[in-house]
Design a protein around this motif. Structure first.
Motif, PDB file in Angstrom:
ATOM      1  N   UNK A   1       0.850  -1.186   0.000  1.00  0.00           N
ATOM      2  CA  UNK A   1       0.000   0.000   0.000  1.00  0.00           C
ATOM      3  C   UNK A   1       0.889   1.240   0.000  1.00  0.00           C
ATOM      4  N   UNK A   2       0.274   2.375  -0.288  1.00  0.00           N
ATOM      5  CA  UNK A   2       1.047   3.614  -0.387  1.00  0.00           C
ATOM      6  C   UNK A   2       1.712   3.998   0.927  1.00  0.00           C
ATOM      7  N   UNK A   3       1.250   3.463   2.037  1.00  0.00           N
ATOM      8  CA  UNK A   3       1.818   3.806   3.344  1.00  0.00           C
ATOM      9  C   UNK A   3       2.971   2.890   3.738  1.00  0.00           C
ATOM     10  N   UNK A   4       3.319   1.913   2.914  1.00  0.00           N
ATOM     11  CA  UNK A   4       4.385   0.976   3.266  1.00  0.00           C
ATOM     12  C   UNK A   4       5.731   1.697   3.398  1.00  0.00           C
ATOM     13  N   UNK A   5       6.448   1.351   4.460  1.00  0.00           N
ATOM     14  CA  UNK A   5       7.794   1.881   4.668  1.00  0.00           C
ATOM     15  C   UNK A   5       8.725   0.719   4.918  1.00  0.00           C
ATOM     16  N   UNK A   6       9.979   1.001   5.073  1.00  0.00           N
ATOM     17  CA  UNK A   6      10.942  -0.046   5.386  1.00  0.00           C
ATOM     18  C   UNK A   6      11.452  -0.781   4.168  1.00  0.00           C
ATOM     19  N   UNK A   7      11.110  -0.308   3.008  1.00  0.00           N
ATOM     20  CA  UNK A   7      11.620  -0.941   1.800  1.00  0.00           C
ATOM     21  C   UNK A   7      13.077  -0.594   1.582  1.00  0.00           C
ATOM     22  N   UNK A   8      13.718  -1.369   0.737  1.00  0.00           N
ATOM     23  CA  UNK A   8      15.094  -1.095   0.333  1.00  0.00           C
ATOM     24  C   UNK A   8      15.210  -1.487  -1.129  1.00  0.00           C
ATOM     25  N   UNK A   9      16.412  -1.436  -1.662  1.00  0.00           N
ATOM     26  CA  UNK A   9      16.571  -1.827  -3.057  1.00  0.00           C
ATOM     27  C   UNK A   9      16.382  -3.322  -3.251  1.00  0.00           C
ATOM     28  N   UNK A  10      16.408  -4.091  -2.153  1.00  0.00           N
ATOM     29  CA  UNK A  10      16.283  -5.544  -2.288  1.00  0.00           C
ATOM     30  C   UNK A  10      15.139  -6.148  -1.481  1.00  0.00           C
TER      31      UNK A  10
ATOM     32  N   UNK B   1      11.908   7.356  -2.931  1.00  0.00           N
ATOM     33  CA  UNK B   1      11.472   8.750  -2.797  1.00  0.00           C
ATOM     34  C   UNK B   1      12.229   9.424  -1.651  1.00  0.00           C
ATOM     35  N   UNK B   2      12.389   8.730  -0.535  1.00  0.00           N
ATOM     36  CA  UNK B   2      13.107   9.329   0.591  1.00  0.00           C
ATOM     37  C   UNK B   2      14.589   9.533   0.242  1.00  0.00           C
ATOM     38  N   UNK B   3      15.178   8.602  -0.496  1.00  0.00           N
ATOM     39  CA  UNK B   3      16.574   8.747  -0.905  1.00  0.00           C
ATOM     40  C   UNK B   3      16.750   9.940  -1.840  1.00  0.00           C
ATOM     41  N   UNK B   4      15.865  10.063  -2.827  1.00  0.00           N
ATOM     42  CA  UNK B   4      15.932  11.180  -3.770  1.00  0.00           C
ATOM     43  C   UNK B   4      15.731  12.497  -3.032  1.00  0.00           C
ATOM     44  N   UNK B   5      14.791  12.543  -2.099  1.00  0.00           N
ATOM     45  CA  UNK B   5      14.558  13.770  -1.325  1.00  0.00           C
ATOM     46  C   UNK B   5      15.802  14.156  -0.540  1.00  0.00           C
ATOM     47  N   UNK B   6      16.459  13.169   0.041  1.00  0.00           N
ATOM     48  CA  UNK B   6      17.683  13.425   0.802  1.00  0.00           C
ATOM     49  C   UNK B   6      18.787  13.951  -0.112  1.00  0.00           C
ATOM     50  N   UNK B   7      18.949  13.331  -1.273  1.00  0.00           N
ATOM     51  CA  UNK B   7      19.973  13.779  -2.219  1.00  0.00           C
ATOM     52  C   UNK B   7      19.685  15.191  -2.701  1.00  0.00           C
ATOM     53  N   UNK B   8      18.416  15.483  -2.988  1.00  0.00           N
ATOM     54  CA  UNK B   8      18.046  16.823  -3.450  1.00  0.00           C
ATOM     55  C   UNK B   8      18.315  17.872  -2.363  1.00  0.00           C
TER      56      UNK B   8
END
Length: 131
Positions: free
Chosen positions: A24-33, A45-52
């Motif tokens: 679901x859209x509220x899922x967190x705790x994901x990673x690249x694997x 999205x959180x990684x891109x926001x941090x980089x930006x």
């Protein structure tokens, strides 16, 4: 359905498994694997926001060092690049142009003072020539 079209129907257990992988859209705790599709998307999205945010901070730092055209007070060791450039231009302007006039011992550009000296020397030469 047209003739020859295939129709696949999954059982509830299979559909629930697929929905679990999508998440679901509220899922967190994901990673690249690991994590659901939405968990991975939210991770990215959180990684891109941090980089930006880091890039934005670096750009602001660079812009602060460049400064604006109105910056003043620059020295060889302090001030923005524009403050330093403006300080240099102020000093260069004190030299003046070849056609500057009106210089005297206490006022005028260096070129105006030099032109005044040359004019005085010229007058002295005229006086000496007339003798």
């Amino acid at each position: 359905m047209a003739s020859g079209d295939k129709f696949y129907l999954a059982d509830k257990e299979t559909l629930d498994e697929v929905k679990g992988k999508i998440g679901s859209t509220a899922d967190t705790g994901g990673s690249s694997t690991a994590g659901s599709v939405f968990g991975k998307i939210n991770f990215l999205v959180s990684q891109v926001s941090s980089y930006l945010a880091t890039i934005y901070s670096c750009i602001n730092n660079i812009l602060g060092r460049v400064g604006t055209t109105t910056d003043t007070g620059g020295t060889t060791t302090a001030g923005s690049l524009m403050a330093k450039e403006n300080a240099i231009l102020t000093e260069v302007n004190k030299i003046g142009g070849a056609n500057d006039t009106g210089g005297n011992e206490t006022a005028g550009t260096a070129m105006a003072k030099l032109n005044a000296i040359q004019a005085s020397i010229g007058k002295i030469g005229e006086v000496l020539d007339s003798l």
